[in-house]
Design a protein around this motif. Structure first.
Motif, PDB file in Angstrom:
ATOM      1  N   ASN A 106       0.796  -1.226   0.000  1.00  0.00           N
ATOM      2  CA  ASN A 106       0.000   0.000   0.000  1.00  0.00           C
ATOM      3  C   ASN A 106       0.831   1.281   0.000  1.00  0.00           C
ATOM      4  N   TYR A 107       1.995   1.264   0.670  1.00  0.00           N
ATOM      5  CA  TYR A 107       2.767   2.481   0.852  1.00  0.00           C
ATOM      6  C   TYR A 107       4.213   2.281   0.375  1.00  0.00           C
ATOM      7  N   PRO A 108       4.821   3.321  -0.235  1.00  0.00           N
ATOM      8  CA  PRO A 108       6.196   3.201  -0.716  1.00  0.00           C
ATOM      9  C   PRO A 108       7.174   2.916   0.427  1.00  0.00           C
ATOM     10  N   TYR A 109       8.141   2.048   0.143  1.00  0.00           N
ATOM     11  CA  TYR A 109       9.209   1.717   1.096  1.00  0.00           C
ATOM     12  C   TYR A 109      10.514   2.205   0.472  1.00  0.00           C
ATOM     13  N   TYR A 110      11.115   3.250   1.049  1.00  0.00           N
ATOM     14  CA  TYR A 110      12.274   3.915   0.465  1.00  0.00           C
ATOM     15  C   TYR A 110      13.588   3.395   1.043  1.00  0.00           C
ATOM     16  N   GLY A 111      14.580   3.334   0.152  1.00  0.00           N
ATOM     17  CA  GLY A 111      15.952   3.052   0.544  1.00  0.00           C
ATOM     18  C   GLY A 111      16.836   4.200   0.115  1.00  0.00           C
ATOM     19  N   ALA A 112      18.118   3.937  -0.049  1.00  0.00           N
ATOM     20  CA  ALA A 112      19.081   4.991  -0.387  1.00  0.00           C
ATOM     21  C   ALA A 112      18.773   5.650  -1.720  1.00  0.00           C
ATOM     22  N   GLN A 113      18.275   4.882  -2.685  1.00  0.00           N
ATOM     23  CA  GLN A 113      18.045   5.410  -4.027  1.00  0.00           C
ATOM     24  C   GLN A 113      16.600   5.275  -4.466  1.00  0.00           C
ATOM     25  N   GLY A 114      15.680   5.674  -3.627  1.00  0.00           N
ATOM     26  CA  GLY A 114      14.289   5.702  -4.025  1.00  0.00           C
ATOM     27  C   GLY A 114      13.492   4.516  -3.524  1.00  0.00           C
ATOM     28  N   ILE A 115      12.346   4.304  -4.162  1.00  0.00           N
ATOM     29  CA  ILE A 115      11.431   3.246  -3.744  1.00  0.00           C
ATOM     30  C   ILE A 115      12.020   1.885  -4.099  1.00  0.00           C
ATOM     31  N   ILE A 116      12.060   0.989  -3.123  1.00  0.00           N
ATOM     32  CA  ILE A 116      12.550  -0.360  -3.382  1.00  0.00           C
ATOM     33  C   ILE A 116      11.453  -1.406  -3.191  1.00  0.00           C
ATOM     34  N   ASP A 117      10.338  -0.991  -2.615  1.00  0.00           N
ATOM     35  CA  ASP A 117       9.236  -1.935  -2.407  1.00  0.00           C
ATOM     36  C   ASP A 117       8.033  -1.141  -1.904  1.00  0.00           C
ATOM     37  N   TYR A 118       6.948  -1.881  -1.641  1.00  0.00           N
ATOM     38  CA  TYR A 118       5.768  -1.274  -1.016  1.00  0.00           C
ATOM     39  C   TYR A 118       5.392  -2.128   0.195  1.00  0.00           C
ATOM     40  N   VAL A 119       4.864  -1.466   1.234  1.00  0.00           N
ATOM     41  CA  VAL A 119       4.537  -2.161   2.481  1.00  0.00           C
ATOM     42  C   VAL A 119       3.119  -1.808   2.927  1.00  0.00           C
ATOM     43  N   ASP A 120       2.671  -2.456   4.000  1.00  0.00           N
ATOM     44  CA  ASP A 120       1.276  -2.321   4.425  1.00  0.00           C
ATOM     45  C   ASP A 120       1.032  -1.209   5.438  1.00  0.00           C
ATOM     46  N   HIS A 146      18.913   3.191   5.225  1.00  0.00           N
ATOM     47  CA  HIS A 146      19.923   3.514   4.210  1.00  0.00           C
ATOM     48  C   HIS A 146      19.732   4.924   3.652  1.00  0.00           C
ATOM     49  N   ALA A 147      18.755   5.653   4.191  1.00  0.00           N
ATOM     50  CA  ALA A 147      18.524   7.032   3.756  1.00  0.00           C
ATOM     51  C   ALA A 147      18.256   7.908   4.974  1.00  0.00           C
ATOM     52  N   HIS A 148      18.969   9.014   5.072  1.00  0.00           N
ATOM     53  CA  HIS A 148      18.670   9.996   6.106  1.00  0.00           C
ATOM     54  C   HIS A 148      17.341  10.665   5.748  1.00  0.00           C
ATOM     55  N   ILE A 149      16.545  10.973   6.751  1.00  0.00           N
ATOM     56  CA  ILE A 149      15.267  11.642   6.500  1.00  0.00           C
ATOM     57  C   ILE A 149      15.218  12.929   7.308  1.00  0.00           C
ATOM     58  N   VAL A 150      15.021  14.060   6.607  1.00  0.00           N
ATOM     59  CA  VAL A 150      15.083  15.364   7.245  1.00  0.00           C
ATOM     60  C   VAL A 150      13.989  16.284   6.702  1.00  0.00           C
ATOM     61  N   THR A 151      13.730  17.359   7.436  1.00  0.00           N
ATOM     62  CA  THR A 151      12.941  18.482   6.942  1.00  0.00           C
ATOM     63  C   THR A 151      13.767  19.747   7.122  1.00  0.00           C
ATOM     64  N   SER A 152      13.330  20.812   6.494  1.00  0.00           N
ATOM     65  CA  SER A 152      14.025  22.091   6.653  1.00  0.00           C
ATOM     66  C   SER A 152      13.540  22.783   7.919  1.00  0.00           C
ATOM     67  N   ASN A 153      14.310  23.759   8.396  1.00  0.00           N
ATOM     68  CA  ASN A 153      13.865  24.588   9.511  1.00  0.00           C
ATOM     69  C   ASN A 153      13.608  25.999   8.994  1.00  0.00           C
ATOM     70  N   GLU A 154      13.463  26.964   9.888  1.00  0.00           N
ATOM     71  CA  GLU A 154      13.118  28.330   9.478  1.00  0.00           C
ATOM     72  C   GLU A 154      14.232  29.006   8.682  1.00  0.00           C
ATOM     73  N   LEU A 155      15.441  28.439   8.705  1.00  0.00           N
ATOM     74  CA  LEU A 155      16.574  29.036   7.993  1.00  0.00           C
ATOM     75  C   LEU A 155      16.727  28.522   6.572  1.00  0.00           C
ATOM     76  N   SER A 156      15.941  27.517   6.191  1.00  0.00           N
ATOM     77  CA  SER A 156      16.212  26.859   4.909  1.00  0.00           C
ATOM     78  C   SER A 156      14.945  26.519   4.133  1.00  0.00           C
ATOM     79  N   ASN A 157      15.177  26.309   2.832  1.00  0.00           N
ATOM     80  CA  ASN A 157      14.130  25.875   1.910  1.00  0.00           C
ATOM     81  C   ASN A 157      14.442  24.444   1.499  1.00  0.00           C
ATOM     82  N   LEU A 158      13.494  23.535   1.655  1.00  0.00           N
ATOM     83  CA  LEU A 158      13.751  22.117   1.429  1.00  0.00           C
ATOM     84  C   LEU A 158      14.153  21.841  -0.022  1.00  0.00           C
TER      85      LEU A 158
END
Length: 372
Positions: A28-42, A80-92
């Motif tokens: 149902n949902y994308p499962y991400y690794g270092a280089q994009g989607i590698i599978d889908y999970v529930d 295998h992938a860092h996951i981040v968001t931007s803060n008030e100082l940056s644009n994602l």
């Protein structure tokens, strides 16, 4: 500016799932690794808009693909992938563009297995752009990025349309067409080819990647892996199929569409269709999930699996009348041409984007700040 000062990190919420764990669950949902989607999970771990940055893998050094990707919606991420968001100082979007266009090799460790650990990622130094400058740069580049993404969505929709027409025409109706469809096997409708490049013509050397496509060898490997002499390489022509017997089970089998003629390694198997089936009919036969499942099932070997050409004797094929195959081709060809045009447009858009990107990042082009 240091990247660590511009982001909010969510690495501690990542959970890797083994292939075994992902085997028998709903997709149902994308499962991400270092280089994009590698599978889908529930299920999903994250919801919203995030930036994924590759933590390890050869691509960190070769940079054949982007190392940073913006993802949105509900999804799962492994370790295998860092996951981040931007803060008030940056644009994602700005961070994503900058990471994909700049050399960060000094922050990468490991030779056999390159790695960008969290500490080193946080130390990546960026130019001192104000938030407003970042917003403007991202705005300019996103015009091209959004058009590319829209085209990719349209390509996916068109591909799905052709596949649905194929299934409706040849799979669902075949059971009802008594006497019109001939029961056969793939092996009975193809013929193996062993044409060598004896004259050493300057054809492009190609590889079939696991996504089921031909790619120029230099775009796949970081260094030249083929011999200087190509006289023993096999010739593959448009509408012929080639595969690496040791990698067919992971998807490395494809019909040549992108080139008129090319070369593949001597270990490859090359074949073409007999006059009982059209290349278009077989191309979409190959796209059906059951085709890849049968390759996996009939690959032999334990430590290293191999898919022999003779295994196609075990692939059932219901051959429709040639008249119906040609009718399907008349429908499919205009859609394929539209897909090809969208892909060409994306190549042009990407070239413009990639030309503008370093100029904006290096302040070689002016960025209007403070204007509406």
């Amino acid at each position: 500016m240091l990247l660590g000062d511009l982001i909010i990190n969510y690495d501690n919420k990542r959970i890797p799932l083994s292939a075994k764990q992902r085997e028998n669950i709903e997709k149902n949902y994308p499962y991400y690794g270092a280089q994009g989607i590698i599978d889908y999970v529930d299920d999903y771990l994250f919801e919203g808009k995030y930036l994924l940055i590759a933590e390890d893998g050869e691509n960190l050094r070769s940079r054949k693909q982007p190392i940073a990707t913006i993802v949105e919606g509900k999804f799962w991420v492994n370790n295998h992938a860092h996951i981040v968001t931007s803060n008030e100082l940056s644009n994602l979007e700005f961070l994503c563009f900058w990471l994909n266009s700049n050399d960060i090799s000094e922050y990468i460790t490991g030779s056999a297995q390159p790695k960008l650990n969290q500490n080193n990622m946080n130390l990546i130094a960026l130019p001192d752009f104000s938030r407003e400058e970042q917003d403007r740069i991202a705005e300019k580049l996103c015009v091209y990025e959004k058009k590319i993404k829209n085209n990719l969505v349209n390509i996916a929709l068109l591909v799905n349309v052709v596949n649905e027409i194929y299934k409706e025409t040849f799979i669902q109706k075949s059971k009802l067409a008594d006497g019109q469809y001939a029961e056969s096997t793939v092996f009975e409708n193809i013929i193996e080819l062993k044409e060598k490049n004896k004259e050493e013509k300057d054809y492009p050397v190609l590889s079939v990647v696991k996504e089921g496509e031909f790619k120029a060898s230099e775009d796949v490997f970081t260094k030249q892996v083929y011999s200087k002499s190509t006289k023993n390489y096999k010739i593959v022509r448009c509408n012929q199929v080639a595969y690496n017997p040791a990698r067919a089970n992971i998807g490395s089998i494809a019909m040549l569409k992108e080139y008129d003629v090319g070369l593949v390694s001597p270990i490859y198997t090359v074949f073409e269709m007999k006059d009982t089936i059209t290349p278009t009919f077989f191309y979409y036969y190959m796209k059906q999930p059951i085709f890849q499942e049968m390759i996996k099932h009939h690959a032999i070997g334990t430590t290293r699996q191999n898919f022999p050409f003779e295994a196609f004797k075990m692939f059932p094929m219901v051959v429709p009348p040639m008249e119906l195959q040609l009718k399907f081709e008349e429908i499919a060809k205009p859609i394929e041409q539209k897909i090809a045009k969208l892909k060409e447009e994306n190549e042009v858009l990407a070239e413009i984007r990639d030309t503008l990107l370093p100029k904006l990042m290096n302040r070689e082009l002016p960025v209007e700040v403070g204007e509406n």
